[in-house]
Design a protein around this motif. Structure first.
Motif, PDB file in Angstrom:
ATOM      1  N   THR A   5      31.718  46.163  15.829  1.00  0.00           N
ATOM      2  CA  THR A   5      31.664  46.897  14.570  1.00  0.00           C
ATOM      3  C   THR A   5      31.308  45.886  13.505  1.00  0.00           C
ATOM      4  N   SER A  58      24.837  48.839  18.224  1.00  0.00           N
ATOM      5  CA  SER A  58      25.648  49.473  17.200  1.00  0.00           C
ATOM      6  C   SER A  58      24.887  49.576  15.897  1.00  0.00           C
ATOM      7  N   GLN A  60      25.419  50.514  11.484  1.00  0.00           N
ATOM      8  CA  GLN A  60      26.237  50.809  10.316  1.00  0.00           C
ATOM      9  C   GLN A  60      25.324  51.377   9.243  1.00  0.00           C
ATOM     10  N   ALA A  76      31.130  60.352  16.739  1.00  0.00           N
ATOM     11  CA  ALA A  76      29.926  59.890  17.427  1.00  0.00           C
ATOM     12  C   ALA A  76      29.412  60.983  18.345  1.00  0.00           C
ATOM     13  N   SER A  83      33.201  55.661  16.704  1.00  0.00           N
ATOM     14  CA  SER A  83      32.712  55.759  15.331  1.00  0.00           C
ATOM     15  C   SER A  83      33.888  55.754  14.366  1.00  0.00           C
ATOM     16  N   TYR A  95      30.270  53.685  10.846  1.00  0.00           N
ATOM     17  CA  TYR A  95      30.118  52.717  11.921  1.00  0.00           C
ATOM     18  C   TYR A  95      29.983  53.469  13.234  1.00  0.00           C
ATOM     19  N   ILE A  96      28.951  53.175  13.982  1.00  0.00           N
ATOM     20  CA  ILE A  96      28.764  53.789  15.287  1.00  0.00           C
ATOM     21  C   ILE A  96      28.536  52.675  16.285  1.00  0.00           C
ATOM     22  N   ALA A 111      25.509  60.420  15.037  1.00  0.00           N
ATOM     23  CA  ALA A 111      26.848  60.922  14.766  1.00  0.00           C
ATOM     24  C   ALA A 111      26.794  62.236  14.010  1.00  0.00           C
TER      25      ALA A 111
END
Length: 385
Positions: A5, A58, A60, A76, A83, A95-96, A111
């Protein structure tokens, strides 16, 4: 599997440790695009990303919103992704983090964003991604295309892009299982002090250690009734816990810091700011290059070993050898800078291998695992041992 993350401070980097090299952040030539499909009836927005051009781990996204009174939730779209969301004034930070690589050559359905009120999202966004090689890329003023799946016409806020400070919470994907050695056999005088956590049943392998760390105040629950034992521990979380030893355990663990270290990605006023500055100032950590600390990067098992052994040394304490050295199946995967600490932590009985004989040095350490490690750590210095 590595999980990541991040925090939007023009930075995301590979899971690394205090002695590893930093990864620079840069803007790529091709700019990805973000599209948001609204569903007015269900107050939902599907967030998609296109034209990344590379496989990614990932992402953001920081979006600007008009309605500060709305409450947003994030989920997510992949069951193998994690997420989380943080709202800060007129910015929302998403955040994913995926267990598996997402194909950036195709449109990625990242998401689903939901709100209790009508959503008004700006036409520009800030985007950070981490690619397959664990390089981070930062994009500013990314175009946000609004696709109205109902009759909900969204007007972007004045000025477009995102603003305000940005912070996130920890949370890459959940890792199943714990250390092969249970913490149930470790004595715990704090059972009666801990709160009752609905997600820590009596049969849970780390129940005694969770009772210990919450009873002493080293850890807190994630809510009044939950501990969330299987979510990862971040670097900022871990140094914060170590800093509490001097007040929560006893003064022999108190290390004065006369020259707190200022990292570029640690703003003043965050809940972990003081602890990170303390950890850098006493030499517990050196950062991850480019004067970055990486507060939201999940801490790995080998990083835990290094920080814990360093902490004992800084406190003038010597770890006792209790176990024969183990030849882990994946010894070759342990970074050179961590080998000595992993050996000491293993022989001290702090960190055991997995059931398959691997140490799994780059695996994320969960809250339950860290609770067990620190419980054993404190007990190893008790007069009874």
């Amino acid at each position: 599997m590595k999980h990541i993350t991040s925090k939007i401070v023009s930075f995301i980097c590979v899971i690394c440790m205090v002695m590893s090299c930093g990864i620079g952040v840069y803007a790529a030539d091709a700019t990805p695009e973000i599209s948001i499909a609204f569903d007015k009836t269900n107050k939902k927005a599907e967030i998609r990303i296109d034209k990344v051009g590379t496989m990614i781990y990932s992402a953001q996204i920081t979006l600007s919103v008009n309605n500060e009174s709305a409450t947003y939730t994030l989920q997510a779209n992949s069951s193998k992704a994690y997420s989380t969301l943080r709202q800060d004034g007129k910015s929302i930070i998403l955040y994913i983090d995926s267990d598996e690589l997402m194909d950036g050559n195709e449109t990625i359905n990242l998401a689903s964003l939901e709100s209790d009120k009508a959503m008004n999202i700006g036409s520009k966004a800030e985007l950070i991604i981490v690619d397959r090689s664990m390089n981070s890329k930062t994009y500013s003023n990314v175009k946000v295309s609004i696709v109205d799946d109902s009759d909900n016409t969204i007007k972007p806020p004045a000025g477009g892009g995102s603003g305000g400070s940005t912070s996130g919470s920890a949370g890459p994907s959940i890792i199943a299982g714990g250390d092969a050695s249970s913490s149930q056999n470790v004595s715990n005088p704090y059972n009666n002090l801990k709160k009752s956590f609905s997600d820590v049943p009596d049969s849970y392998w780390a129940k005694a250690s969770i009772a210990y760390v919450t009873g002493t105040g080293l850890f807190e629950g994630t809510s009044a009734v939950t501990f969330e034992p299987d979510i990862p521990m971040t670097r900022s979380m871990y140094v914060s816990v170590l800093k509490r030893f001097g007040t929560k355990i006893d003064k022999t663990w108190d290390i004065a810091c006369n020259s707190p270290m200022k990292f570029n990605d640690i703003p003043d006023g965050e809940w972990f700011s003081e602890a990170v500055a303390w950890a850098g100032g006493i030499g517990l950590v050196n950062g991850i290059g480019e004067n970055m600390f990486g507060p939201y990067i999940s801490i790995t098992r080998e990083q835990i070993a290094v920080m814990t052994v360093n902490f004992a040394k800084l406190c003038g304490k010597e770890l006792k050898v209790k176990e024969e050295p183990m030849d882990f199946v994946d010894n070759g995967k342990i970074n050179d800078w961590a080998k000595d600490s992993v050996k000491k932590a293993q022989q001290a009985g702090l960190i055991y291998g997995r059931e398959d004989g691997n140490f799994a040095p780059q695996d994320t350490a969960t809250r339950a695992e860290v609770a067990a490690i620190l419980h054993r750590f404190v007990q190893s210095f008790s007069t009874a041992n």
